[in-house]
Design a protein around this motif. Structure first.
Motif, PDB file in Angstrom:
ATOM      1  N   ASN A  63       0.855  -1.190   0.000  1.00  0.00           N
ATOM      2  CA  ASN A  63       0.000   0.000   0.000  1.00  0.00           C
ATOM      3  C   ASN A  63       0.891   1.241   0.000  1.00  0.00           C
ATOM      4  N   ILE A  64       0.652   2.159  -0.911  1.00  0.00           N
ATOM      5  CA  ILE A  64       1.513   3.329  -1.060  1.00  0.00           C
ATOM      6  C   ILE A  64       0.712   4.595  -0.815  1.00  0.00           C
ATOM      7  N   LEU A  65       1.216   5.437   0.093  1.00  0.00           N
ATOM      8  CA  LEU A  65       0.596   6.723   0.380  1.00  0.00           C
ATOM      9  C   LEU A  65       1.603   7.813   0.041  1.00  0.00           C
ATOM     10  N   THR A  66       1.374   8.552  -1.029  1.00  0.00           N
ATOM     11  CA  THR A  66       2.234   9.679  -1.362  1.00  0.00           C
ATOM     12  C   THR A  66       1.527  10.980  -0.984  1.00  0.00           C
ATOM     13  N   GLY A  67       2.312  12.017  -0.742  1.00  0.00           N
ATOM     14  CA  GLY A  67       1.739  13.300  -0.343  1.00  0.00           C
ATOM     15  C   GLY A  67       1.242  13.318   1.078  1.00  0.00           C
ATOM     16  N   HIS A  68       1.713  12.390   1.907  1.00  0.00           N
ATOM     17  CA  HIS A  68       1.292  12.320   3.310  1.00  0.00           C
ATOM     18  C   HIS A  68       2.499  12.556   4.217  1.00  0.00           C
ATOM     19  N   HIS A  69       2.370  13.511   5.127  1.00  0.00           N
ATOM     20  CA  HIS A  69       3.420  13.803   6.097  1.00  0.00           C
ATOM     21  C   HIS A  69       2.996  13.288   7.468  1.00  0.00           C
ATOM     22  N   ILE A  70       3.946  12.740   8.207  1.00  0.00           N
ATOM     23  CA  ILE A  70       3.642  12.185   9.524  1.00  0.00           C
ATOM     24  C   ILE A  70       3.656  13.303  10.563  1.00  0.00           C
ATOM     25  N   SER A  71       2.636  13.325  11.412  1.00  0.00           N
ATOM     26  CA  SER A  71       2.556  14.333  12.474  1.00  0.00           C
ATOM     27  C   SER A  71       2.831  13.746  13.846  1.00  0.00           C
ATOM     28  N   ALA A  72       2.685  12.412  14.006  1.00  0.00           N
ATOM     29  CA  ALA A  72       2.940  11.780  15.296  1.00  0.00           C
ATOM     30  C   ALA A  72       3.102  10.281  15.105  1.00  0.00           C
ATOM     31  N   ALA A  73       3.827   9.657  16.032  1.00  0.00           N
ATOM     32  CA  ALA A  73       4.004   8.210  16.050  1.00  0.00           C
ATOM     33  C   ALA A  73       3.706   7.690  17.445  1.00  0.00           C
ATOM     34  N   THR A  74       2.991   6.571  17.510  1.00  0.00           N
ATOM     35  CA  THR A  74       2.654   5.957  18.793  1.00  0.00           C
ATOM     36  C   THR A  74       3.027   4.480  18.757  1.00  0.00           C
ATOM     37  N   GLU A  75       2.747   3.764  19.840  1.00  0.00           N
ATOM     38  CA  GLU A  75       3.034   2.336  19.904  1.00  0.00           C
ATOM     39  C   GLU A  75       2.122   1.529  18.994  1.00  0.00           C
ATOM     40  N   SER A  76       1.026   2.122  18.564  1.00  0.00           N
ATOM     41  CA  SER A  76       0.065   1.374  17.745  1.00  0.00           C
ATOM     42  C   SER A  76       0.059   1.795  16.283  1.00  0.00           C
ATOM     43  N   GLY A  77       0.735   2.894  15.942  1.00  0.00           N
ATOM     44  CA  GLY A  77       0.719   3.306  14.544  1.00  0.00           C
ATOM     45  C   GLY A  77       1.195   4.732  14.334  1.00  0.00           C
ATOM     46  N   LEU A  78       0.827   5.274  13.189  1.00  0.00           N
ATOM     47  CA  LEU A  78       1.261   6.612  12.782  1.00  0.00           C
ATOM     48  C   LEU A  78       0.049   7.464  12.455  1.00  0.00           C
ATOM     49  N   THR A  79       0.202   8.778  12.635  1.00  0.00           N
ATOM     50  CA  THR A  79      -0.839   9.734  12.283  1.00  0.00           C
ATOM     51  C   THR A  79      -0.274  10.709  11.265  1.00  0.00           C
ATOM     52  N   THR A  80      -1.007  10.921  10.172  1.00  0.00           N
ATOM     53  CA  THR A  80      -0.546  11.852   9.151  1.00  0.00           C
ATOM     54  C   THR A  80      -1.076  13.248   9.450  1.00  0.00           C
ATOM     55  N   SER A  81      -0.521  14.234   8.760  1.00  0.00           N
ATOM     56  CA  SER A  81      -0.909  15.627   8.988  1.00  0.00           C
ATOM     57  C   SER A  81      -2.357  15.897   8.610  1.00  0.00           C
ATOM     58  N   CYS A  82      -2.924  15.049   7.756  1.00  0.00           N
ATOM     59  CA  CYS A  82      -4.328  15.236   7.376  1.00  0.00           C
ATOM     60  C   CYS A  82      -5.269  14.434   8.275  1.00  0.00           C
ATOM     61  N   GLY A  83      -4.731  13.829   9.337  1.00  0.00           N
ATOM     62  CA  GLY A  83      -5.565  13.123  10.302  1.00  0.00           C
ATOM     63  C   GLY A  83      -5.755  11.648  10.034  1.00  0.00           C
TER      64      GLY A  83
END
Length: 435
Positions: free
Chosen positions: A243-263
């Motif tokens: 699965n490829i996500l382009t144009g997505h910036h990471i805003s936070a990382a946790t023990e369960s996953g990642l959150t992008t700037s767009c939520g």
């Protein structure tokens, strides 16, 4: 006798130590050792062994056994006429022309070798760089980095443990998120697809038991290369099920996953950070050496530091505007070209000849998509402009890069022998390291 100290045994530092060690320690005829070397060359690294950094993604997936392919510095130094010291740079005194190395401790923290000083007449800094977390919350604590052989092997052990869990929970899926669509992220994604298929041959894991998501902040993968090559890589990875996500910036990382700037939430049990490159922070504290915002040491076109002509810097830890007024990118081929020039200039200093200026020449780039497939472009005297290659031809060219690295540090006869041994091992050993 003058002393040359090289800090950092990566590809460029090892190449330079090999060349200077042979130049100053051997006579031109029949490679006989000089009775008194013209200069003492010392290589310093915090590890006992060297592994070519572009192979770390294969170590992480288990496609490569680091214990078999690693080069021992002590043995190599003896053969090629330089000295090796185990340690890490702690401080620099430019007035006294000495570097301080920190103590060497064992696994329990007991001191094996105390802190010591090395004198130098010429110092070369090629410490490399590491992934840039951009100060994003949670990244340093919750993501895995692949900046060293140790980190790659730690990732591999984590991966094997996850595979073992999948053996008993056949309905589960292992979710992996990789941040950074550069060469490391693309190559690791492809290697992990192959790894889960190979593990399935030895156990009860389904081929689709791993869900891989590759996240890139730019509009296409491999942003340092032409867009068409990034699109080719994206097409091939999509065929593999990534699965490829382009144009997505990471805003936070946790023990369960990642959150992008767009939520958007990207759940992942394993989170790999392979985005951006910066030099180590301590370089900004080396006795006034000028550095930039990425902690890189600023150098002249001769690759001497702007602060001190007796100190050279090269590779990812150097900020260089070359003779064509272009910024040199943090790439392996740039570091290799820098090592050649630094070697020429140090020899020129001994022979009272003018120094050369650095001109970066882009030879193209190749990115492995596991096994015999690769994508990239080739540039040079035989190719007008840029030639896009992919498939088996690109795979063959990609593998030749490693053989050229081996030739630079061993010589062609030994490099070809190592290649033949590697090919023989392919028939007698499993395709995936399972321990």
């Amino acid at each position: 006798m003058k002393k040359i100290v090289i800090i950092g045994g990566g590809a460029s530092g090892l190449h330079l130590a090999t060349r200077l060690g042979q130049y100053f320690s051997f006579t031109p005829f029949f490679k006989r050792r000089r009775k008194s070397p013209a200069a003492q060359v010392t290589l310093v690294d915090r590890n006992r062994t060297h592994l070519w950094k572009p192979l770390l993604h294969q170590v992480a997936s288990g496609a490569l056994d680091a214990n078999m392919d690693a080069l021992n510095y002590q043995v190599h130094a003896r053969i090629h006429g330089y000295e090796f010291q185990l340690g890490s740079l702690q401080s620099l005194d430019r007035e006294r022309q000495v570097v301080e190395l920190g103590p060497v401790n064992d696994e329990d923290g007991s001191e094996l070798v105390p802190a010591r000083e090395l004198e130098y007449d010429y110092l070369v800094l090629c410490i490399g760089g590491h992934s840039n977390d951009f100060h994003i919350p949670g990244v340093r604590e919750n993501c895995i980095f692949l900046d060293s052989s140790y980190e790659a092997q730690k990732f591999h052990q984590n991966l094997l443990n996850r595979f073992l869990r999948l053996e008993t929970r056949v309905d589960d899926k292992l979710q992996v998120a990789i941040v950074g669509g550069g060469a490391t992220g693309v190559e690791l994604s492809a290697e992990l697809v192959d790894a889960v298929k190979l593990v399935g041959n030895y156990g009860r894991i389904r081929p689709n038991a791993m869900e891989i998501t590759l996240i890139e902040g730019g509009d296409h993968l491999l942003p340092a290369l032409p867009k068409r090559i990034g699109n080719n890589a994206e097409r091939e990875l999509a065929k593999m099920g990534v699965n490829i996500l382009t144009g997505h910036h990471i805003s936070a990382a946790t023990e369960s996953g990642l959150t992008t700037s767009c939520g958007k939430e990207v759940p992942a049990a394993i989170r790999v950070w392979a985005a951006g490159v910066k030099a180590p922070k301590f370089l900004t504290q080396l006795d006034g050496l000028s550095t930039n915002r990425l902690n890189q040491i600023e150098v002249e076109t001769t690759l001497q530091t702007q602060t001190d002509a007796k100190i050279f810097a090269m590779g990812d830890c150097a900020s260089c505007i070359d003779g064509n007024h272009q910024r040199v990118p943090p790439r392996a081929q740039a570091a290799q070209q820098m090592a050649t020039l630094v070697g020429d200039n140090i020899i020129a200093l001994f022979e009272d000849r003018p120094l050369h200026h650095f001109y970066y020449r882009d030879r193209g780039s190749l990115v492995s998509l596991s096994q015999y497939t690769a994508v990239g472009n080739l540039m040079g005297a035989l190719v007008k402009g840029s030639l896009t290659v992919e498939g088996r031809l690109a795979g063959l060219a990609y593998r030749s890069l490693y053989r050229m690295h081996l030739a630079a540090i061993h010589g062609w006869p030994r490099a070809m022998l190592l290649y033949l041994i590697g090919q023989a091992n392919r028939f007698v050993k499993p395709k995936l390291k399972m321990h």
